[in-house]
Scaffold this motif. Sequence first.
Motif, PDB file in Angstrom:
ATOM      1  N   HIS A 130      -7.240  -2.192   2.610  1.00 16.81           N
ATOM      2  CA  HIS A 130      -8.096  -2.764   1.312  1.00 16.81           C
ATOM      3  C   HIS A 130      -9.561  -3.398   1.880  1.00 16.81           C
ATOM      4  O   HIS A 130      -9.913  -4.083   1.260  1.00 16.81           O
ATOM      5  N   SER A 183       0.852  -1.175   0.006  1.00 12.52           N
ATOM      6  CA  SER A 183      -0.027  -0.052   0.066  1.00 12.52           C
ATOM      7  C   SER A 183       0.793   1.371   0.086  1.00 12.52           C
ATOM      8  O   SER A 183       2.083   1.379   0.462  1.00 12.52           O
ATOM      9  N   LYS A 230      -4.359  -5.171   5.221  1.00  8.02           N
ATOM     10  CA  LYS A 230      -5.474  -5.356   4.651  1.00  8.02           C
ATOM     11  C   LYS A 230      -6.554  -4.731   5.292  1.00  8.02           C
ATOM     12  O   LYS A 230      -7.504  -4.224   4.651  1.00  8.02           O
TER      13      LYS A 230
END
Length: 524
Positions: free
Chosen positions: A472, A2, A468
């Motif tokens: 995400h 990221s 995550k």
Amino acid sequence: MSASPPRVLVIGAGSRGCAYADAIESSCNGVVVAVAEPDPYKRDRFGRSRIWGATGSPGEGAQFDGWRDYVSYEKRRRERAAAREEGVPPGVDAVFVCVLDEMHREVVVALSELGGLHIMCEKPLATSLDDCVDMYASLRTSEGTVFSVGHVLRYSPHNMMLRKLLLEDRAIGDVLSVIHTEPVGWWHFTHSYVRGNWRRESTTAPSLLTKSCHDIDVLLWLLCSPPSCTDPNSAPHLPSTVSSSGALQYFKKSRKPAAAGSATNCLSCPIEESCKYSAKRVYVGGELRGLGACNSGWPVKIVVPDIEDYDSGGEAREALLAKLKEDYDRSSMPDSEIAKRPWFGRCVYESDNDVCDEQIVTITWDEDPLPASPSKPPGSAPSPTADPMGGRGAKTATFHMVAQTKKICERYTHLYGVDGEMYADSRTITVEDFRTGETRTYTPRLESLGHGGGDVGLARQFILAVDKVKNHGWDADKAQREFIGCTVEEVIRSHALVFCAEEARTGKKVVDWNEWWADKVRGL
């Protein structure tokens, strides 16, 4: 990875805090942005080497005197951010808790109540069962939190391959018994459990918890946990009985050589030069991992934390000897003062240690097959390696923690199955197949020396899970199962089994696990 990597605070700048910070830097895109440490030297050294640089200075929110200082700051920072005050720095996403074992409960509960933080706590989770249960209760109410504990052995390439061979590939079929040994090491045990911080149950915990909760966890991971953690409906195969025996056998006054006389410190002992436990030999000499081997890291750095700041010649040696010379007189120093700190020059036969230096734990499982799955069509042929018990047949695990070994924490395991046997040491895994007569040897990659890559693996998986959730859109439970590979309940179970084993040892009895769990772990 990221563009907005997870921001990390490390609470505790000791050896474990430094190890995890280095693992984060080397293995993932997490960024260590803050440190909380009451010792000014450790805090500054950690910050200069990992956060603000050798010539820089710490910015706002980069250093704290301790975890309470951080919590107070973070509450104020959030209030300022909510009020849309200009110049408010971003907070951290994750925290590595690397303080003293007996502080874990207080810190983790405070962080979970603060909310919005993902937490990795060094092992053991806590030093009492009640504290473990309190932490679990607090974490259950902290929604959206990824939680991990420092059971690094789960994350080494070696043990991950071992589990795959055992549970997924079924290389030896249904497991019948496992014998697992942790060789602590003859001088390593004296460093940590005779002279060091973990020598007394009253100030820390039993050595089975502080040293070997790793190993109990691995046994349950191999024999109790479902093959896949991603299925929330899978059920663990719970133990039936727990028993244990062990004691402080060797490191006590009754074993002291007569020629040592009344000496209580290595530097004044008449047989120091011939004693294998000589503190000068361990910390100053070059035969083991002492200063004479050009080593200023562990264990030397534990004795003199600022050893690297001394001249590489005689200054460092003199500082080390001065520290080793420190001693106490039981008649003039209160026991409470003696217990507060390590005494690395103390005679190993005259120390105030009381934890076991030898212990065996035996765990048994009864047959407990799950109902047959209706997913396969009627009449379909079973797999040649199918286990009618579904991996939930009767089995036994024996764990042996032993101090007097040449190996230093180089664990080894024998696993016996219906179709073969397996031997795993710290480097290789050998499978003997009864059906084919074939012998296969595997050599998993050694990613790093920190628990065979476990330090790096744990840090990587934890940061991946945090990433995550942060970047995400994953929920914390999915990230926990996918990347941590372990639920919080599993963490509690492996710790609880240690306390159960200690009750069995001290009571000289065999404990019924289900009854003990129902009685001791209330509300779980």
